[in-house]
Design an enzyme around this catalytic site. Sequence first.
Site, PDB file in Angstrom:
ATOM      1  N   GLU A 136      49.236  38.694  38.500  1.00  0.00           N
ATOM      2  CA  GLU A 136      48.904  39.967  38.165  1.00  0.00           C
ATOM      3  C   GLU A 136      49.226  41.021  39.455  1.00  0.00           C
ATOM      4  O   GLU A 136      48.769  40.750  40.430  1.00  0.00           O
ATOM      5  CB  GLU A 136      47.439  39.895  37.879  1.00  0.00           C
ATOM      6  CG  GLU A 136      46.872  41.414  37.529  1.00  0.00           C
ATOM      7  CD  GLU A 136      45.508  41.447  37.503  1.00  0.00           C
ATOM      8  OE1 GLU A 136      44.706  40.281  37.043  1.00  0.00           O
ATOM      9  OE2 GLU A 136      44.651  42.514  37.559  1.00  0.00           O
ATOM     10  N   GLU A 141      44.100  50.819  40.709  1.00  0.00           N
ATOM     11  CA  GLU A 141      42.602  50.683  39.956  1.00  0.00           C
ATOM     12  C   GLU A 141      41.598  51.416  40.641  1.00  0.00           C
ATOM     13  O   GLU A 141      42.010  51.823  41.650  1.00  0.00           O
ATOM     14  CB  GLU A 141      42.301  49.240  40.246  1.00  0.00           C
ATOM     15  CG  GLU A 141      42.935  48.281  39.404  1.00  0.00           C
ATOM     16  CD  GLU A 141      42.350  46.814  39.375  1.00  0.00           C
ATOM     17  OE1 GLU A 141      41.567  46.597  38.583  1.00  0.00           O
ATOM     18  OE2 GLU A 141      42.450  46.170  40.515  1.00  0.00           O
TER      19      GLU A 141
END
Length: 334
Positions: A136, A141
């Site tokens: 990932e 974020e």
Amino acid sequence: MKLILWLSTIFFSSLSYSQYALVWSDEFDNNELNLNKWTYDLGQGDWGWGNNELQFYTNNSANINVDTGYLHIIAKSQQFAGANYTSARIKTKDLYEFTYGKVEARIKIPYGQGFWPAFWMLGANIDDVSWPYCGEIDIMEHVNNENVIHGTHHYDNNGHNYIGNSVVCDASEFQVYSIEWTPYSIKWYLNGSIYFQNSIDPSSVSKEEFHSPFFLLLNLAVGGLWPGNTDSSTNFPGIMMVDYVRVYQNEFTLIESENPNQNFKIYPNPVKDVLNISKENFKSYQIFTIEGKEITPSFKQQKTINVSNLDSGFYCLKIENIDGSCSKAMFVKQ
């Protein structure tokens, strides 16, 4: 105004990424989501998408729409299918998957306790190997009301491991988030300035995940293990706006053959001593470094190549076909 901004961005991107070419993008200039580029994740997933998230992802226009040149992902406080919140999550899985390149998006996100927006990537083999074995890459974020954004990569090394960093950012205003992903490293950028990098070269421990195709995701989660729950200070709806998403590559970061119908493959890969070419007829071959430096001159057709004298690393094998076209494949020298 958006056209001026878009032209300016293209101009400065061409200066910054002169070695790259734009190979895929969504400018969100239509009046609806382009389903040739994106598909929806729907529902609550297993265990709140693995994070105890509280929202139910929908494809309703109240949660996701394209308007005036922007993608809107909207988190709402409402009862739906047993959940207290709704939002949206989209991905390019099975529609666009790639290995290496420069990836960027211009995004504006909502602040608020429990909000968790993200622009990220997952390994395309996730259905076969599961997470975290697929890898990932979190390009951006943000959680709650923090004054920083986070860039991280997750992988397997006898269990889940992750490495990342943060940078001060007013994410409530439009910012450009990007990574530069090569066979040697992943670098994270905010508005063109690097703030973190990490090696994924052959000497890195258990980073094989990052040398296979990935797909893109955009979502706005509500709650979860990281941000925690919402509270009375959380203002709904929370709106994540995306101006564009773009992927750039150059000829020496393209893993696929230029003409996949030619069935050009090389093996073993990684290789120690002898590399084999599974193609019956071609004129010649050359070997380059991943940066494009020629290692060998052009040699006539030869289906086995001694590469024992090459240093460990990533290389590009380029062959000239009978019709004069060229095909390329990447290999790793151990």
